[in-house]
Design an enzyme around this catalytic site. Sequence first.
Site, short mmCIF file in Angstrom:
data_model
loop_
_atom_site.label_atom_id
_atom_site.label_comp_id
_atom_site.label_asym_id
_atom_site.label_seq_id
_atom_site.Cartn_x
_atom_site.Cartn_y
_atom_site.Cartn_z
N ASP A 127 92.99 -80.09 10.14
CA ASP A 127 93.60 -80.06 11.35
C ASP A 127 93.52 -78.88 11.93
OD1 ASP A 127 94.53 -80.81 13.63
OD2 ASP A 127 95.70 -82.36 12.71
N SER A 128 94.84 -78.33 11.65
CA SER A 128 94.88 -77.19 11.73
C SER A 128 94.09 -76.12 12.37
CB SER A 128 96.07 -76.70 11.20
OG SER A 128 97.15 -77.44 10.63
N ASN B 126 90.29 -82.96 4.69
CA ASN B 126 91.48 -82.81 6.01
C ASN B 126 91.41 -81.68 6.55
OD1 ASN B 126 91.24 -85.39 4.83
ND2 ASN B 126 93.54 -86.08 4.75
N HIS C 163 94.22 -82.79 1.53
CA HIS C 163 95.09 -82.44 2.43
C HIS C 163 95.61 -81.36 2.54
CE1 HIS C 163 95.74 -86.88 3.84
NE2 HIS C 163 95.08 -86.87 2.63
N ASP D 218 95.27 -91.56 8.81
CA ASP D 218 96.23 -91.00 8.53
C ASP D 218 97.10 -91.25 8.39
OD1 ASP D 218 95.63 -88.12 7.00
OD2 ASP D 218 95.70 -87.03 9.15
N SER E 268 93.22 -76.57 5.80
CA SER E 268 93.27 -76.00 6.75
C SER E 268 93.26 -74.12 6.71
CB SER E 268 94.00 -75.78 8.05
OG SER E 268 93.06 -76.56 8.44
#
Length: 311
Positions: free
Chosen positions: A258-259, A256, A213, A82, A216
């Site tokens: 992540d958070s 994507n 990206h 990433d 979230s």
Amino acid sequence: MPLVTTKEMFRKAYEGGYAVGAFNVNDMEMVQAIVEAANECRSPVILQVSAGARKYANPVYLKHLVDAAVETTDIPIALHLDHGADFEICKSSIDGGFTSVMIDASSKPWEENISLTRKVVEYAHAHGVVVEAELGKLAGIEDDVKVESKDAMFTSPDEVEEFTARTGIDSLAIAIGTSHGAYKFKPGQDPKLRLDILEEIGKRLPDFPIVLHGASSVPQDKVAIVNQYGGEMPNAIGIPESELRKAAKMAVCKINIDSDLRVAFTAAVRKHFAEYPSHFDPRQYLGDARAMMKEMVKHKIINVLGSADKA
Ligand code: G3H
Ligand code: 13P
Ligand code: ZN
């Protein structure tokens, strides 16, 4: 099934009108949470490793954890770098067994972005690895680099054909209003994506996989748990899941996240200690964190990505 590239995953996702989740991993519990969720949903999945994760966990450890996940499941799993910042980090990931890398030269001038991306593509393709690159600039924080929202730039549809043709990349990350981190919009702002730009890019690049990206959604029930048990995340606002669902039905093949996983993990740890202040065995609170993260990934696969039963 050994680790795979994203080539076949994206072809099917494009045709099927869904997206594959790319989730960041930093430790064993995260790898297990994501892969168990994907396995139970029978979904393909991408595990991705940032520079921060390499520094925290050591890429060799992460590669072996992912190999263990591959050995214990039969779903398609890709291992992706990433936000690769330069040729060396991409090369080292390719040499270390990753099946996909991102070269993120989006903040560099046009010709420099093209030549660096092209160099990574040549090395990667010679080793059977696929490449993602980016055009446009997302706001938010990644690896301690903060891009203010005034400096963010939407991707220009006029640039995408030349960029993809000259670089030979396999997928393109675009900026249409997503941003990294848990604070994407201010209270009162309309949290919308520029799906019109995505649609135009889709027309310019037929059958080409697009990546989002900073996707979230910052689920408010999990933020409420964090805040209830001593955390401070006021005004954490993300991308509405309904917007992402629409993007996944269009040209977006990789999303994507992540958070949201971090928030779930942290909510579980805070709740655990509030309920069991005497606990000091890490397996107890990390076990809760892994379980809440797994539920979050399942929710994304079923309700946002649409990738359940596509393994
Ligand atoms: O886009 C960045 C990812 O959320 C990874 O974050 O650089 O803090 O590991 P990190
Ligand atoms: P979020 O911070 O929105 O989860 O984005 C993660 C990401 O884009 C990783 O590359
Ligand atoms: Zn990112």
